[in-house]
Write a protein that holds these residues in place. Sequence first.
Motif, PDB file in Angstrom:
ATOM      1  N   ILE A 357     -54.311 -87.483 -25.994  1.00 12.32           N
ATOM      2  CA  ILE A 357     -53.472 -88.248 -25.206  1.00 12.32           C
ATOM      3  C   ILE A 357     -54.292 -89.312 -24.779  1.00 12.32           C
ATOM      4  CG2 ILE A 357     -53.123 -87.748 -22.814  1.00 12.32           C
ATOM      5  CD1 ILE A 357     -54.128 -85.053 -23.249  1.00 12.32           C
ATOM      6  N   LEU A 358     -53.620 -90.298 -25.443  1.00 13.13           N
ATOM      7  CA  LEU A 358     -53.735 -91.519 -24.588  1.00 13.13           C
ATOM      8  C   LEU A 358     -53.025 -92.394 -22.908  1.00 13.13           C
ATOM      9  CD1 LEU A 358     -51.709 -93.984 -27.280  1.00 13.13           C
ATOM     10  CD2 LEU A 358     -54.627 -92.807 -27.242  1.00 13.13           C
ATOM     11  N   GLU A 359     -54.212 -92.201 -22.785  1.00 12.36           N
ATOM     12  CA  GLU A 359     -54.539 -92.180 -21.309  1.00 12.36           C
ATOM     13  C   GLU A 359     -54.202 -93.700 -20.947  1.00 12.36           C
ATOM     14  OE1 GLU A 359     -55.955 -90.836 -16.863  1.00 12.36           O
ATOM     15  OE2 GLU A 359     -58.040 -90.399 -18.542  1.00 12.36           O
ATOM     16  N   GLY A 360     -53.263 -94.194 -19.399  1.00 14.92           N
ATOM     17  CA  GLY A 360     -52.803 -95.191 -19.457  1.00 14.92           C
ATOM     18  C   GLY A 360     -53.538 -95.220 -17.653  1.00 14.92           C
ATOM     19  N   TYR A 361     -52.727 -96.150 -17.185  1.00 13.63           N
ATOM     20  CA  TYR A 361     -53.317 -96.703 -15.955  1.00 13.63           C
ATOM     21  C   TYR A 361     -52.390 -97.607 -15.471  1.00 13.63           C
ATOM     22  CZ  TYR A 361     -55.744 -98.920 -11.435  1.00 13.63           C
ATOM     23  OH  TYR A 361     -55.980 -99.071 -10.454  1.00 13.63           O
ATOM     24  N   GLY A 362     -51.354 -98.206 -13.830  1.00 14.04           N
ATOM     25  CA  GLY A 362     -51.115 -99.208 -13.456  1.00 14.04           C
ATOM     26  C   GLY A 362     -50.532 -98.346 -12.535  1.00 14.04           C
ATOM     27  N   LEU A 363     -49.886 -99.325 -12.068  1.00 15.92           N
ATOM     28  CA  LEU A 363     -49.302 -98.783 -10.385  1.00 15.92           C
ATOM     29  C   LEU A 363     -47.747 -99.674 -10.064  1.00 15.92           C
ATOM     30  CD1 LEU A 363     -52.555 -99.214  -9.445  1.00 15.92           C
ATOM     31  CD2 LEU A 363     -51.948 -99.654  -7.048  1.00 15.92           C
ATOM     32  N   THR A 364     -46.849 -98.395 -10.022  1.00 17.94           N
ATOM     33  CA  THR A 364     -45.927 -99.557  -8.760  1.00 17.94           C
ATOM     34  C   THR A 364     -45.965-100.937  -9.032  1.00 17.94           C
ATOM     35  OG1 THR A 364     -45.695 -97.004  -7.793  1.00 17.94           O
ATOM     36  CG2 THR A 364     -43.811 -98.656  -7.472  1.00 17.94           C
ATOM     37  N   GLU A 365     -46.982-101.443  -8.244  1.00 17.33           N
ATOM     38  CA  GLU A 365     -47.283-102.896  -7.804  1.00 17.33           C
ATOM     39  C   GLU A 365     -47.298-103.414  -9.265  1.00 17.33           C
ATOM     40  OE1 GLU A 365     -47.977-100.835  -3.743  1.00 17.33           O
ATOM     41  OE2 GLU A 365     -48.566-100.082  -5.890  1.00 17.33           O
ATOM     42  N   SER A 366     -47.845-102.852 -10.339  1.00 22.69           N
ATOM     43  CA  SER A 366     -48.066-103.790 -11.364  1.00 22.69           C
ATOM     44  C   SER A 366     -46.970-103.730 -13.000  1.00 22.69           C
ATOM     45  CB  SER A 366     -49.234-103.936 -12.060  1.00 22.69           C
ATOM     46  OG  SER A 366     -49.946-102.030 -12.274  1.00 22.69           O
ATOM     47  N   ALA A 368     -45.879-100.278 -13.617  1.00 26.79           N
ATOM     48  CA  ALA A 368     -46.337 -99.296 -14.446  1.00 26.79           C
ATOM     49  C   ALA A 368     -47.319 -99.197 -15.280  1.00 26.79           C
ATOM     50  CB  ALA A 368     -45.598 -97.940 -14.655  1.00 26.79           C
ATOM     51  N   GLY A 369     -47.013-100.150 -16.168  1.00 24.79           N
ATOM     52  CA  GLY A 369     -48.090-100.116 -17.132  1.00 24.79           C
ATOM     53  C   GLY A 369     -49.142-101.395 -16.874  1.00 24.79           C
ATOM     54  N   SER A 370     -50.730-100.611 -16.823  1.00 23.65           N
ATOM     55  CA  SER A 370     -51.569-102.072 -17.124  1.00 23.65           C
ATOM     56  C   SER A 370     -52.459-101.965 -17.796  1.00 23.65           C
ATOM     57  CB  SER A 370     -51.807-102.524 -15.594  1.00 23.65           C
ATOM     58  OG  SER A 370     -50.734-102.456 -14.758  1.00 23.65           O
ATOM     59  N   PHE A 371     -53.149-100.828 -18.831  1.00 28.89           N
ATOM     60  CA  PHE A 371     -54.003-100.194 -19.022  1.00 28.89           C
ATOM     61  C   PHE A 371     -53.147 -98.944 -20.306  1.00 28.89           C
ATOM     62  CE2 PHE A 371     -55.879-103.062 -15.427  1.00 28.89           C
ATOM     63  CZ  PHE A 371     -56.643-103.004 -16.207  1.00 28.89           C
ATOM     64  N   LEU A 372     -53.841 -99.088 -21.109  1.00 27.42           N
ATOM     65  CA  LEU A 372     -54.115 -97.728 -22.570  1.00 27.42           C
ATOM     66  C   LEU A 372     -54.819 -97.917 -23.490  1.00 27.42           C
ATOM     67  CD1 LEU A 372     -51.340 -95.639 -22.446  1.00 27.42           C
ATOM     68  CD2 LEU A 372     -50.778 -97.276 -24.381  1.00 27.42           C
ATOM     69  N   ASN A 373     -55.531 -96.790 -23.520  1.00 28.59           N
ATOM     70  CA  ASN A 373     -56.427 -96.214 -24.728  1.00 28.59           C
ATOM     71  C   ASN A 373     -56.036 -96.013 -26.087  1.00 28.59           C
ATOM     72  OD1 ASN A 373     -59.426 -95.780 -24.249  1.00 28.59           O
ATOM     73  ND2 ASN A 373     -58.235 -94.352 -22.615  1.00 28.59           N
ATOM     74  N   ARG A 374     -55.608 -96.908 -26.742  1.00 24.23           N
ATOM     75  CA  ARG A 374     -55.770 -97.443 -27.802  1.00 24.23           C
ATOM     76  C   ARG A 374     -55.555 -96.315 -28.697  1.00 24.23           C
ATOM     77  NH1 ARG A 374     -54.830-100.891 -24.943  1.00 24.23           N
ATOM     78  NH2 ARG A 374     -55.139-103.607 -25.610  1.00 24.23           N
ATOM     79  N   PRO A 375     -55.082 -95.454 -29.818  1.00 25.11           N
ATOM     80  CA  PRO A 375     -54.879 -94.531 -30.756  1.00 25.11           C
ATOM     81  C   PRO A 375     -56.307 -94.256 -31.433  1.00 25.11           C
ATOM     82  CG  PRO A 375     -52.402 -94.764 -30.896  1.00 25.11           C
ATOM     83  CD  PRO A 375     -52.594 -96.096 -30.746  1.00 25.11           C
ATOM     84  N   ASP A 376     -56.464 -95.479 -31.963  1.00 23.27           N
ATOM     85  CA  ASP A 376     -57.200 -95.589 -33.474  1.00 23.27           C
ATOM     86  C   ASP A 376     -58.943 -95.581 -32.210  1.00 23.27           C
ATOM     87  OD1 ASP A 376     -57.024 -97.916 -31.848  1.00 23.27           O
ATOM     88  OD2 ASP A 376     -57.347 -99.391 -33.876  1.00 23.27           O
ATOM     89  N   ALA A 377     -59.130 -95.883 -31.260  1.00 29.05           N
ATOM     90  CA  ALA A 377     -60.340 -96.549 -30.641  1.00 29.05           C
ATOM     91  C   ALA A 377     -60.544 -95.579 -28.827  1.00 29.05           C
ATOM     92  CB  ALA A 377     -60.686 -97.129 -30.662  1.00 29.05           C
ATOM     93  N   PRO A 378     -59.289 -94.300 -28.921  1.00 25.36           N
ATOM     94  CA  PRO A 378     -59.843 -93.662 -27.614  1.00 25.36           C
ATOM     95  C   PRO A 378     -61.025 -93.676 -27.048  1.00 25.36           C
ATOM     96  CG  PRO A 378     -59.467 -92.110 -29.024  1.00 25.36           C
ATOM     97  CD  PRO A 378     -59.226 -93.597 -29.997  1.00 25.36           C
ATOM     98  N   ARG A 379     -61.011 -93.826 -26.130  1.00 27.62           N
ATOM     99  CA  ARG A 379     -61.989 -93.761 -25.292  1.00 27.62           C
ATOM    100  C   ARG A 379     -61.727 -92.054 -24.223  1.00 27.62           C
ATOM    101  NH1 ARG A 379     -67.615 -95.842 -25.179  1.00 27.62           N
ATOM    102  NH2 ARG A 379     -67.253 -95.785 -27.532  1.00 27.62           N
TER     103      ARG A 379
END
Length: 584
Positions: A357-366, A368-379
């Motif tokens: 699961i690649l967890e991401g983060y963003g707001l409606t105000e941004s 929706a998409g501002s940050f996202l984990n990458r498959p090759d190096a998820p943390r």
Amino acid sequence: MSSIPALLRDRIAATPDAEAYRVPTDDGWESLSWREVGERVRGLALGLAALGAGPGRRVSILCSTRLEWILTDLAVLATGAATTTIYPSNTAAEAAFVITDSGSTIVVAENDEQVAKLRSVREELPGVTRVIVVDGSAGDDEWVVPLDSVTGEGDYDAMVDAITEDDLATLIYTSGTTGRPKGVELTHDNWLYAADAVRQLGLISPADLHFLWLPLSHSFGKLLEVVMIGIGVPTAIDGRLDKIADNLGVVRPTIMAAAPRIFEKIHNTVVASMRREGGAKLRIFEWARRTGIRVSRARQRGASLPLTTRAEYALADRLVFAKLRERFGGRVRYFISGAAPLNTDIAEFFDAAGLTILEGYGLTESSAGSFLNRPDAPRFGTVGPPLPGTEVRIADDGEILIGGRGVMRGYHGLPEETAAALEDGWLRTGDIGELDEAGRLRITDRKKELIKTSGGKYVAPTHLEGSIKAACPYVSHVFVHGDRRNYVTALVTLDMDVVAPWAAAESLPADAEALREHPRMREEIQKAVDQVNADQASYATVKKFAILAEDFTVETGELTASLKIRRKIVEERHGKTLDGFYDG
């Protein structure tokens, strides 16, 4: 690229005969090509223009996730108008507020039930000239027209060419976990930036199959719509929550996005079923889970695996994890999680099973998409680094600030609120977080939701809530309370889909009202609370809890459409129970 309709036009020109969307029918699933999508959007756009849609206008969509939502959205945008999104679960009063506040002149409603909702508040909607119904009958009311009758003539390409990147594309009203919803103004450029940033990561290709069930009224769903057009990824669409499990096995997607609650429910169902099996099956499952999580953590550290561990993991995969992957169709490359925090234990369990699961983060105000984990190096425990072109700063008080083309134009008709949210071009997210050594963002909690006990200690409620849910498969939701109180308490709801088989096997009551006070049920919840408390400072431990008979739901207003708890509503509705924790 100047607009979303121009993006669609380019997609049609590039791959006209490729599959665009797949939709459920009585006999299975049927597909539409990009060419067919273009023809339907063109006809609907000209029809909407004839009804008055155009530059400077807004059209509201009151509909669940389905093909017609996307076609209508693209058609509205092609006229130069902006789409206002309304959740189908909204009450008539809530829908009326969004329609009037946005200034929508046309409303597209899914069915007779939604039309009835609008008719009940018709006097509050003097600016609405037409209601277009997708599935239903217009009757004798000229105010209502069926969607398939909306057609027109004109120069479609000229309409599209007139749209600029700075034009308003979408008005999305924030769910309002703490106050009255505000209309977030997002331009064509906002969406085009976010979609292109995802494309640059190279995570998705036209060879993928995307399964979409997320609410398109939510910014996360809307972003996925634009991403898939830009890359040319076919999307299977079905917004029915109760069909997700069945659809995954039939559609066999490679990518699916979801809110954490979906992953929690899958995890809890699997764990509870293994506990009921008991014996050797449970022991094998627990061994496989421990082995898989050991491998997942090694991967996150970039550590090499000993040959013995590889052999153990191969056996665990064959005995347990391969069967779990098959439940999802056997082709999932990864899931994407957003809209709320994902518990690390659950993320590691899925990663162990080969379902990262690649967890991401963003707001409606941004957008929706501002940050996202990458498959090759998820943390896990982070939401990854920023998307290309997104900037981030951490304020002195820990608040996350976001900059870049994805940031909204402002709040509709609210200049003071806009000025407060956008400081020198930086979006104040209201979330508290920190960046690790690799630039990955870790969110610790919402600034406005931090609990400050009467002893002056700060407690992050969502962290505790997620940990308790992960520790007990029978829990649906947890609400942690304690602001200005001398200790922390919690309300717990049960996931009866998971609890019922367990209760039957244990000869316990079948209904939630009787079960919630049963010593055996309380014992299961207490074990989870004790497990989580063991890792907390004393002031952050949950001292008391109550099990509620009814779950929190969107329909009852205790959850937002993205399945986040509306904290004020829960506090008001269950105030007597919460106060009772502190009596005496």
